[in-house]
Design a protein around this motif. Sequence first.
Motif, PDB file in Angstrom:
ATOM      1  N   ILE A 218       2.193   6.402  -7.667  1.00 26.12           N
ATOM      2  CA  ILE A 218       1.563   5.452  -8.583  1.00 26.12           C
ATOM      3  C   ILE A 218       2.652   4.840  -9.455  1.00 26.12           C
ATOM      4  O   ILE A 218       3.327   5.557 -10.203  1.00 26.12           O
ATOM      5  CB  ILE A 218       0.505   6.136  -9.484  1.00 26.12           C
ATOM      6  N   ASN A 219       2.824   3.541  -9.351  1.00 29.89           N
ATOM      7  CA  ASN A 219       3.829   2.829 -10.160  1.00 29.89           C
ATOM      8  C   ASN A 219       5.212   3.477 -10.057  1.00 29.89           C
ATOM      9  O   ASN A 219       5.922   3.615 -11.047  1.00 29.89           O
ATOM     10  CB  ASN A 219       3.387   2.764 -11.625  1.00 29.89           C
ATOM     11  N   GLY A 220       5.570   3.922  -8.869  1.00 34.84           N
ATOM     12  CA  GLY A 220       6.878   4.512  -8.652  1.00 34.84           C
ATOM     13  C   GLY A 220       6.970   5.991  -8.990  1.00 34.84           C
ATOM     14  O   GLY A 220       8.003   6.610  -8.746  1.00 34.84           O
TER      15      GLY A 220
ATOM     16  N   GLY B 276     -15.764   1.430  -8.473  1.00 30.73           N
ATOM     17  CA  GLY B 276     -15.588   1.827  -7.083  1.00 30.73           C
ATOM     18  C   GLY B 276     -14.136   1.930  -6.659  1.00 30.73           C
ATOM     19  O   GLY B 276     -13.212   1.839  -7.469  1.00 30.73           O
ATOM     20  N   ILE B 277     -13.923   2.130  -5.352  1.00 30.85           N
ATOM     21  CA  ILE B 277     -12.580   2.262  -4.792  1.00 30.85           C
ATOM     22  C   ILE B 277     -12.429   1.328  -3.589  1.00 30.85           C
ATOM     23  O   ILE B 277     -13.399   1.010  -2.907  1.00 30.85           O
ATOM     24  CB  ILE B 277     -12.263   3.714  -4.370  1.00 30.85           C
TER      25      ILE B 277
ATOM     26  N   VAL C 153      -6.965   1.361  -4.158  1.00 28.74           N
ATOM     27  CA  VAL C 153      -6.984   0.548  -5.370  1.00 28.74           C
ATOM     28  C   VAL C 153      -8.135   1.008  -6.251  1.00 28.74           C
ATOM     29  O   VAL C 153      -9.295   1.048  -5.822  1.00 28.74           O
ATOM     30  CB  VAL C 153      -7.138  -0.951  -5.052  1.00 28.74           C
ATOM     31  N   VAL C 154      -7.815   1.381  -7.498  1.00 28.42           N
ATOM     32  CA  VAL C 154      -8.822   1.736  -8.504  1.00 28.42           C
ATOM     33  C   VAL C 154      -8.527   0.894  -9.739  1.00 28.42           C
ATOM     34  O   VAL C 154      -7.417   0.911 -10.257  1.00 28.42           O
ATOM     35  CB  VAL C 154      -8.792   3.244  -8.842  1.00 28.42           C
ATOM     36  N   GLY C 155      -9.516   0.129 -10.196  1.00 29.15           N
ATOM     37  CA  GLY C 155      -9.253  -0.792 -11.294  1.00 29.15           C
ATOM     38  C   GLY C 155      -8.183  -1.781 -10.875  1.00 29.15           C
ATOM     39  O   GLY C 155      -8.290  -2.446  -9.850  1.00 29.15           O
ATOM     40  N   GLN C 156      -7.100  -1.855 -11.665  1.00 22.85           N
ATOM     41  CA  GLN C 156      -5.962  -2.718 -11.337  1.00 22.85           C
ATOM     42  C   GLN C 156      -4.769  -1.905 -10.834  1.00 22.85           C
ATOM     43  O   GLN C 156      -3.655  -2.419 -10.752  1.00 22.85           O
ATOM     44  CB  GLN C 156      -5.544  -3.513 -12.588  1.00 22.85           C
TER      45      GLN C 156
ATOM     46  N   THR D  19      -2.770   0.466  -7.985  1.00 22.52           N
ATOM     47  CA  THR D  19      -2.646   0.768  -6.556  1.00 22.52           C
ATOM     48  C   THR D  19      -2.000   2.138  -6.379  1.00 22.52           C
ATOM     49  O   THR D  19      -0.974   2.439  -6.997  1.00 22.52           O
ATOM     50  CB  THR D  19      -1.795  -0.297  -5.835  1.00 22.52           C
ATOM     51  N   ILE D  20      -2.615   2.953  -5.552  1.00 24.78           N
ATOM     52  CA  ILE D  20      -2.140   4.309  -5.266  1.00 24.78           C
ATOM     53  C   ILE D  20      -1.803   4.378  -3.783  1.00 24.78           C
ATOM     54  O   ILE D  20      -2.591   3.938  -2.939  1.00 24.78           O
ATOM     55  CB  ILE D  20      -3.215   5.363  -5.593  1.00 24.78           C
TER      56      ILE D  20
END
Length: 282
Positions: free
Chosen positions: A197-199, A249-250, A269-272, A274-275
């Motif tokens: 997540i985000n690096g 949701g996902i 993707v959850v909200g904004q 990315t995983i």
Amino acid sequence: MGVLKRFEQRLEGLVNGTFAKVFKSEVQPVEIAGALQRECDNNATIWNRERTVVPNDFIVELSAPDFERLSPYSGQLGDELSGLVRDYAKQQRYTFMGPIKVHLEKADDLDTGLYRVRSRTLASSTSQGPDHGPGPTPGRAPAAPPSGGYGYPPSSPPPMPPSPPPGAGRPGQAAQPPSTPPPGAMPGAQVRRWIEINGNRHQISRPTLVLGRSTDADVRIDDPGVSRRHCEIRTGTPSTIQDLGSTNGIVVDGQHTTRATLRDGSRIVVGQTTIVYRQAEG
């Protein structure tokens, strides 16, 4: 009563005293406490069947404004956070290689309200092996060199004892069938799983991993579009992801869903946010 709840109650008793000004900062001590718990879970290293070692030396990096507010109370806050880690380790049956220490540091690249936790396993010069983390000795620092850098497990864990034959159980226990490896895995190979997540990498060391905005989530995602308990990754053959009744949701590999199978490289993707789900042998 949970370890995190007891920590909150101890802090509440100090609100009218030492910690009165601390709660005006953007970063709350209970957020740091939750992050330390997750740091233990994500960096737990299995040494043998009855011993799982977690980091005992932590650095909490704060933005300049948050550090200025919290640093005058770093000693007492560090003691409280160390106590929380010790209680949590006892609950989870984790062990340490030496005394538990929590340090606060300023990070100029962080904005107000953001923080970062780094950890390492630091052996005590008097330690004969992992223990349950006795309190630090005043004025005395561990003499042994660190076993690993911040964010890394011990570099040389002791050899694992011989594994029982497949299907064998302990005395008095029913034999269990050998587990089925993932498709394409070599027989006997261990599958490592993690998310990015985000690096930042978060190891998956449990059968389930809850992601959400709450401090009680296994991996906390600071995103207003993410529910407190948004979704759950379940390891297995194959691993899956399950929506936990979230508001938004996902999305898995471009498809809106409530449940999906995960493969190496799956994008969630959850909200904004990315995983990326990863898995590999070894």
